[in-house]
Design a protein around this motif. Structure first.
Motif, PDB file in Angstrom:
ATOM      1  N   HIS A 165       1.102  -0.892  -0.440  1.00 40.42           N
ATOM      2  CA  HIS A 165      -0.188  -0.193   0.314  1.00 40.42           C
ATOM      3  C   HIS A 165       0.816   1.371  -0.527  1.00 40.42           C
ATOM      4  O   HIS A 165       1.134   1.239   0.254  1.00 40.42           O
ATOM      5  N   ASP A 166       0.387   2.040  -0.520  1.00 38.59           N
ATOM      6  CA  ASP A 166       1.614   3.416  -1.125  1.00 38.59           C
ATOM      7  C   ASP A 166       0.703   4.259  -0.818  1.00 38.59           C
ATOM      8  O   ASP A 166      -0.725   4.877  -1.349  1.00 38.59           O
ATOM      9  N   TRP A 167       1.316   5.454   0.153  1.00 35.76           N
ATOM     10  CA  TRP A 167       0.151   6.314   0.888  1.00 35.76           C
ATOM     11  C   TRP A 167       1.660   7.548  -0.168  1.00 35.76           C
ATOM     12  O   TRP A 167       2.215   7.996   0.924  1.00 35.76           O
ATOM     13  N   MET A 168       0.659   8.357  -0.653  1.00 41.65           N
ATOM     14  CA  MET A 168       1.181   9.267  -1.547  1.00 41.65           C
ATOM     15  C   MET A 168       1.725   9.751  -0.231  1.00 41.65           C
ATOM     16  O   MET A 168       1.205  10.787   0.143  1.00 41.65           O
ATOM     17  N   TYR A 169       3.556  11.029  -0.636  1.00 43.79           N
ATOM     18  CA  TYR A 169       4.037  11.939   0.184  1.00 43.79           C
ATOM     19  C   TYR A 169       3.842  13.671  -0.759  1.00 43.79           C
ATOM     20  O   TYR A 169       5.202  12.940  -2.021  1.00 43.79           O
ATOM     21  N   TYR A 170       4.299  14.115  -0.508  1.00 44.76           N
ATOM     22  CA  TYR A 170       4.407  15.415  -0.902  1.00 44.76           C
ATOM     23  C   TYR A 170       4.702  16.680  -0.051  1.00 44.76           C
ATOM     24  O   TYR A 170       5.592  17.881  -0.529  1.00 44.76           O
ATOM     25  N   GLY A 171       6.038  16.194   0.585  1.00 48.44           N
ATOM     26  CA  GLY A 171       6.606  16.821   1.839  1.00 48.44           C
ATOM     27  C   GLY A 171       8.051  16.204   1.412  1.00 48.44           C
ATOM     28  O   GLY A 171       8.371  16.056   0.093  1.00 48.44           O
ATOM     29  N   ASP A 172       8.971  16.322   2.439  1.00 45.01           N
ATOM     30  CA  ASP A 172      10.395  16.773   1.662  1.00 45.01           C
ATOM     31  C   ASP A 172      10.604  15.447   1.828  1.00 45.01           C
ATOM     32  O   ASP A 172      10.748  14.043   2.392  1.00 45.01           O
ATOM     33  N   THR A 173      11.607  14.585   0.081  1.00 46.18           N
ATOM     34  CA  THR A 173      11.761  13.594  -0.178  1.00 46.18           C
ATOM     35  C   THR A 173      12.628  12.611   0.637  1.00 46.18           C
ATOM     36  O   THR A 173      12.862  11.322   0.731  1.00 46.18           O
TER      37      THR A 173
END
Length: 370
Positions: free
Chosen positions: A115-123
Motif C-alpha cells: 500500500h502506497d500512501w503518497m507523500y508531498y513533503g521533503d523526500t
C-alpha cells in the motif's frame, strides 16, 4: 432502527476495541477523553475526511468533542514501537474473535499486498520511499499486509511498515510466519511487486505454495516469442536476479495465459505448483478471484483511513494501522450479523462501510452503554 442483536454487536465490539488504545491520558481528564478522540478518528476515517472537519460535524451532534490540536497532540506523543505494539495487540484480539467462531478452520488462501500512501513533503523525511508516480508525486510511505481471502472477504491478519526496499523480503517473511501461527495456508498470492529471486527463494524455504504475477522480463518475452503459436504456455523457467550475484537464479514454473480483456496481451505468473497447459487458467482464475477483484468486500486502499497533511510519521503510521483494524471490524460486523440472522457468511456486505462507521460512533449512545 437497529434490532437488539445489531445493537449488542456494535456495543460489544466498540467496548472491546476502544480500550485497546493507550493515549497516555491522565485519569482525571475532562476534555478529549479517549472514546471521544477515537470517535473523531473513526468519523474522519469512514468519511475520507480530515480530523478538523470531523470534529465540527460531531460537535453539531452535541457530542463532547476534543479540538483537532488535542487529537494531534496525543497522536504525536506515541512512539513508533508503541504504535506497532498496540496494533499487534488489537490484531491478536480481533483474530481471537474470528477464531472463536471457527471461520477459518480449513486451509485458506492468503494474499500479500503493498500500500502506497503518497507523500508531498521533503523526500528525505523519515520512512519516505520512491515509488511509481501518481497524483503529482513519486514518493510515498509504504506498508505491506497479509490477508485471508475466502469467499471474496479480505480479512487482514497483520500489517507492517516498509522502512526501505532492502528489507521487503524480511517483511514478507515476517508476515507469512505470523500467518502460519494463525491459519493453515493453502496458497499465497502476490503481485508483481514481489517478483524477485530472494522472495521466491524465501517462499520455497518456508514450504508454502505461491502464485506471483511476473514482470515481462527479457527472458519471459523470449519464452512468449518461442511459444507464440500456443494460447496457453506452461514451462520450466529460471528466474534471474537483476544484478549478478552468487546463487542469483531460482527454478520456478512459468505459466502464461491470454489477457481477459486486452487482445494480444498476455498475463504471466510464476509458481511452485504443478501447473500445466490444462490447469494454468484455473490457477490464474484463482489469483484473480482471491486477489479480491470484483467482490463487494473490496474497497479502495484509502477506505477507513483519515486524511492528513501531517509530516509526522507517528500520525501517518497510526492512521494506516487504525484503518486496517477498522476494516477488520467492518468485516466482523457483516459476518456476525449474517450468522446472527441465520445466514451463512454474506457474499455482499449487509452494512455499508459508511453506515458501519456512523453506527459504530453512536454505539455508546444507543441503549445507554457505559
Amino acid at each position: 432502527m437497529l434490532s437488539s442483536t445489531e445493537m449488542r454487536l456494535y456495543q460489544t465490539l466498540k467496548k472491546k476495541f476502544y480500550p485497546m488504545f493507550e493515549f497516555k491520558q491522565r485519569h482525571n481528564v475532562t476534555t478529549g477523553r479517549q472514546d471521544n478522540l477515537l470517535d473523531c478518528i473513526v468519523h474522519a476515517a469512514i468519511t475520507d475526511d480530515f480530523i478538523e472537519n470531523s470534529t465540527q460535524i460531531l460537535k453539531s451532534r452535541e457530542k463532547d468533542v476534543p479540538a483537532p490540536r488535542t487529537i494531534r497532540y496525543h497522536l504525536e506523543k506515541l512512539e513508533i514501537d508503541e504504535i506497532l505494539r498496540q496494533e499487534s495487540k488489537i490484531s491478536e484480539e480481533l483474530y481471537r474473535m474470528v477464531e472463536k467462531q471457527r471461520w477459518f478452520v480449513n486451509k485458506v488462501d492468503l494474499s500479500i499486498d503493498t500500500h502506497d500512501w503518497m507523500y508531498y513533503g521533503d523526500t528525505d523525511d523519515e520512512m519516505v520511499l520512491g515509488t511509481q508516480a501518481k497524483n503529482g508525486t513519486s514518493y510515498a510511505y509504504k506498508f505491506a499486509t497479509i490477508n485471508v481471502v475466502e469467499r471474496g472477504i479480505r480479512f487482514t491478519l497483520k500489517a507492517l511498515p516498509i522502512r526501505n526496499y532492502s528489507e521487503i523480503c524480511n517483511v514478507v517473511e515476517e508476515l507469512i510466519k505470523y500467518a502460519m501461527q494463525k491459519v493453515k495456508i493453502k496458497r499465497i498470492y502476490l503481485d508483481r511487486g514481489f517478483y524477485e529471486v530472494p522472495i521466491v527463494r524465501m517462499l520455497k524455504r518456508l514450504g508454502v505454495h505461491f502464485v506471483i504475477q511476473a514482470k515481462k522480463s527479457t527472458g519471459i518475452m523470449k519464452v512468449i516469442e518461442k511459444n507464440k503459436d500456443k494460447k496457453v504456455i506452461a514451462v520450466d523457467y529460471k528466474m534471474k536476479r537483476k544484478r549478478k550475484a552468487p546463487s542469483g537464479k531460482e527454478d520456478v514454473k512459468l505459466f502464461i495465459i491470454p489477457h481477459r480483456r486486452k487482445k494480444n496481451e498476455r498475463v504471466c505468473f510464476v509458481t511452485n505448483l504443478d501447473v500445466n497447459e490444462k490447469n494454468a487458467k484455473k490457477y490464474a482464475e484463482g489469483y484473480r478471484k482471491r486477489w479480491g477483484i470484483e467482490t463487494s468486500y473490496r474497497v479502495k486502499k484509502e477506505a477507513f483511513r483519515p486524511k492528513t497533511t501531517s509530516k509526522n510519521y507517528a500520525i501517518r503510521l497510526f492512521f494506516f494501522l487504525f484503518s486496517v483494524c477498522l476494516y477488520n471490524l467492518w468485516i466482523l460486523i457483516n459476518i456476525g450479523l449474517g450468522l446472527a440472522l441465520d445466514r451463512r457468511k454474506p457474499e455482499k456486505p449487509l452494512v455499508t462501510a459508511k453506515m458501519f462507521g456512523n453506527l459504530f460512533i453512536a454505539a455508546y449512545d444507543i441503549g445507554g452503554l457505559t
